[in-house]
Motif scaffolding. Sequence first.
Motif, short mmCIF file in Angstrom:
data_model
loop_
_atom_site.label_atom_id
_atom_site.label_comp_id
_atom_site.label_asym_id
_atom_site.label_seq_id
_atom_site.Cartn_x
_atom_site.Cartn_y
_atom_site.Cartn_z
N MET A 219 48.68 49.02 42.52
CA MET A 219 49.24 48.23 41.42
C MET A 219 48.48 46.92 41.23
O MET A 219 48.41 46.40 40.12
CB MET A 219 50.71 47.92 41.69
N LEU A 220 47.90 46.38 42.31
CA LEU A 220 47.21 45.09 42.25
C LEU A 220 45.74 45.22 41.93
O LEU A 220 45.18 44.39 41.21
CB LEU A 220 47.39 44.35 43.57
N SER B 87 32.30 48.38 44.35
CA SER B 87 33.61 47.86 43.97
C SER B 87 34.27 47.17 45.15
O SER B 87 34.32 47.72 46.25
CB SER B 87 34.49 49.01 43.48
N PHE B 88 34.82 45.98 44.91
CA PHE B 88 35.55 45.24 45.93
C PHE B 88 36.80 46.02 46.33
O PHE B 88 37.10 46.17 47.51
CB PHE B 88 35.92 43.86 45.39
N ALA B 89 37.51 46.57 45.36
CA ALA B 89 38.74 47.31 45.62
C ALA B 89 38.47 48.56 46.44
O ALA B 89 39.30 49.00 47.24
CB ALA B 89 39.42 47.67 44.32
N VAL C 186 49.91 54.51 53.30
CA VAL C 186 51.21 53.90 53.00
C VAL C 186 51.04 52.71 52.06
O VAL C 186 51.86 52.50 51.16
CB VAL C 186 51.93 53.49 54.30
N THR C 187 49.99 51.92 52.25
CA THR C 187 49.80 50.72 51.42
C THR C 187 49.09 51.00 50.10
O THR C 187 49.05 50.12 49.25
CB THR C 187 49.02 49.63 52.19
N TYR C 188 48.56 52.20 49.92
CA TYR C 188 47.83 52.48 48.68
C TYR C 188 48.68 52.30 47.42
O TYR C 188 48.18 51.71 46.45
CB TYR C 188 47.21 53.88 48.70
#
Length: 197
Positions: free
Chosen positions: A136-137, A191-193, A129-131
């Motif tokens: 975007m960020l 990767s941090f993300a 849901v939050t992906y």
Amino acid sequence: MPPPRHGGQGNVRQVDDTGGPQAWFESLPIITRYWFGGALAVTVMCNFGFLPIMKMLWMWDQVWDNFEIWRFLTPFLFVGKFDFNTLMALYMLQSYSNRYEMEPYNTGGGGGTADYAFALMFGAISIMVTYPIMGMLLPAPPVFARTLMMFVLYVWSKRHPTAPTSIWGVQFQAIYLPFAQIGLSIAMGGSFADLVH
């Protein structure tokens, strides 16, 4: 001198009771066994070209338009390309999934495996849901195995905050483990993300 004992008695082992990888794998709790086995199989098959990586990614439009419902599961099974970070992620998945499944928070789901299954479903749904917002960020790929593994690691560290743990021989309390893991992964080129979402 007494005659040697046979039939599995004493120190004599039979051919079928040697243990090994199969016995270790079957000794894992059920959810950890299937998640780790599925992650290992999907990661290996994608890296050797038996499965197309693009079919493993989370793409809501493909689920909605083409009814590709396997995409609800496969982003949590593909860990990534073969490298040291992937090996560490698979080890952490097996280790901390096993530890948390043995002693999860009581969510009212019946205890043990049921509570762990509820926690994984909650984490997986939250990640999916939050992906779109996080996408975007942060430039995060739509692969969630490491993210769900970090969710399990974080919840386990909250469940056992004072448990002794270590990374490469450096000892500290479990409450700091998720942050140490993120730092180590970034230091090794990860990767941090990829980890925080």
